[in-house]
Design an enzyme around this catalytic site. Sequence first.
Site, PDB file in Angstrom:
ATOM      1  N   THR A 195       3.204   0.091 -13.177  1.00  0.00           N
ATOM      2  CA  THR A 195       2.021   0.795 -13.664  1.00  0.00           C
ATOM      3  C   THR A 195       1.201   1.157 -12.443  1.00  0.00           C
ATOM      4  O   THR A 195       1.533   0.781 -11.316  1.00  0.00           O
ATOM      5  CB  THR A 195       1.155  -0.091 -14.567  1.00  0.00           C
ATOM      6  OG1 THR A 195       0.708  -1.215 -13.809  1.00  0.00           O
ATOM      7  CG2 THR A 195       1.916  -0.596 -15.767  1.00  0.00           C
ATOM      8  N   VAL A 198       5.057  -0.146 -27.135  1.00  0.00           N
ATOM      9  CA  VAL A 198       3.805  -0.075 -26.387  1.00  0.00           C
ATOM     10  C   VAL A 198       3.668  -1.361 -25.585  1.00  0.00           C
ATOM     11  O   VAL A 198       3.834  -2.462 -26.124  1.00  0.00           O
ATOM     12  CB  VAL A 198       2.584   0.089 -27.322  1.00  0.00           C
ATOM     13  CG1 VAL A 198       1.292   0.096 -26.518  1.00  0.00           C
ATOM     14  CG2 VAL A 198       2.705   1.377 -28.130  1.00  0.00           C
ATOM     15  N   GLY A 199       3.391  -1.232 -24.295  1.00  0.00           N
ATOM     16  CA  GLY A 199       3.218  -2.398 -23.443  1.00  0.00           C
ATOM     17  C   GLY A 199       1.763  -2.823 -23.342  1.00  0.00           C
ATOM     18  O   GLY A 199       0.931  -2.505 -24.197  1.00  0.00           O
ATOM     19  N   GLY A 239       3.316  -5.331 -14.751  1.00  0.00           N
ATOM     20  CA  GLY A 239       4.464  -6.224 -14.902  1.00  0.00           C
ATOM     21  C   GLY A 239       5.119  -6.030 -16.249  1.00  0.00           C
ATOM     22  O   GLY A 239       4.994  -4.975 -16.879  1.00  0.00           O
TER      23      GLY A 239
END
Length: 345
Positions: free
Chosen positions: A211, A240-241, A263
Amino acid sequence: MKRLSSLLLVLVLTVLQGPAPAVAQEAPRYVLAIHGGAGTITRDAMTPELEEAYHDALREALEAGHRILSAGGSSLDAVVATIQVMEASPLFNAGVGAVFTSEGTVEHDASIMDGRTRDAGAVSGLKHIESPIALARSVMEQSPHVMLSGAGAERFAEEQGFQKVPNEHFHTDRRRRQLERAQEAERGTGPTGDAALTPDDREADAHRFGTVGAVALDRDGNLAAGTSTGGMTNKRFGRVGDSPIIGAGTYADNETAAISSTGHGEFFIRGVVAYDIAAMMRYAGLDLTAAANAVVMGRLGDLGGTGGVIALDRHGNVAAPFNTPGMYRGWIDAEGNVEIFIYRH
C-alpha cells in the site's frame, strides 16, 4: 494626580531600561512520514537502478507534502498531496501501479482521517477514479457517511466533479506479469523458484500486499493519516483489505497519534492495528515507539500477520516498525531533512 505620577514613573523606567527583550518563539514542529508498502523486500531483488527509482519517488512524495506544511498548510492537505504522488507512480501498489484482481481488472481502496475532529472518509472497489485518496477526503467532507464502495462511490465521485478514467489507465505490464505468475502458481503450472525472474519481477512479487500511506503533523498541531492501495494480487470475490478500514489501516487522533498500515490486510483488520496503537498510548500510557512496537512486533505477529506501520505523535516523533524483511519508508522534518529507507538493516 497620583495616577499621572505613576504613568510618568513607568515611562521613565521604560526609557532607562530600554525595550523589553524578545520572547523566544519555539520553532514550528511539523513532520511528515510515509510508507510505500512492506514485504519480502531484499537487496538481491533490486538493481541499483530500481533502488534509486524508489528513493527518488519517495523523496518526491515527501517534498510534495513538505511544501504544503512549510507554507502553513494543513496536515490533511499534506497527506493527500503526498499520497497522490505515489498513486501516480507505477512503482507502488496504488493508483497506476496497482495490482490486478483475478478478473484482470484494477480496483482501488483508500481512507483518510482527521486527528483534530476524528472525522474520516473511505472508499473501496473503485475502478475508474484516478486519485482514490482525494475521493476518500470528499466522502469525509462532503457526505454524511464514512465509507462508500463500488458503483455508489463512483456515482458520488461524479457528483463531486471527479473525472472518470478507463480501467486500462491503471494497467501496467509489470503487474500483468505478476498476476500471470500468481495464477500459474495457483494452477500448479508455473515454474518453481525465481531464478528466471527479473529483479523487477521478484521485487513486485515480494511487494504483493503493498500500500502507500502518509501521516502528517502541521504547524497548528493537528495530525492526519491516509492510506491508498490496489489490494492483493489475484484477489477475488470483492475482497476488501484493511486500507479503507478506519482503525485497521488508518487512524488519527490529536491526543495520541496518526497511523497508516501496510501488509496482509486480513490480519490488520482482525487486530484493529492502527487503533490498537493509539489505544496503547491512551489507556496504557505507552509512548509512540513502545506502543507501535508492541502491536506490530507482538500482537500482529501473534496472529500470524506480516507488515508494518508508520506512526506519528503530536510531538513530532516518528515510529516505523515492521516484521518483514523490508518496508519502503521515509520522513521529513520542518528543516527539510529527509531520511529514506527500504531494508531492515
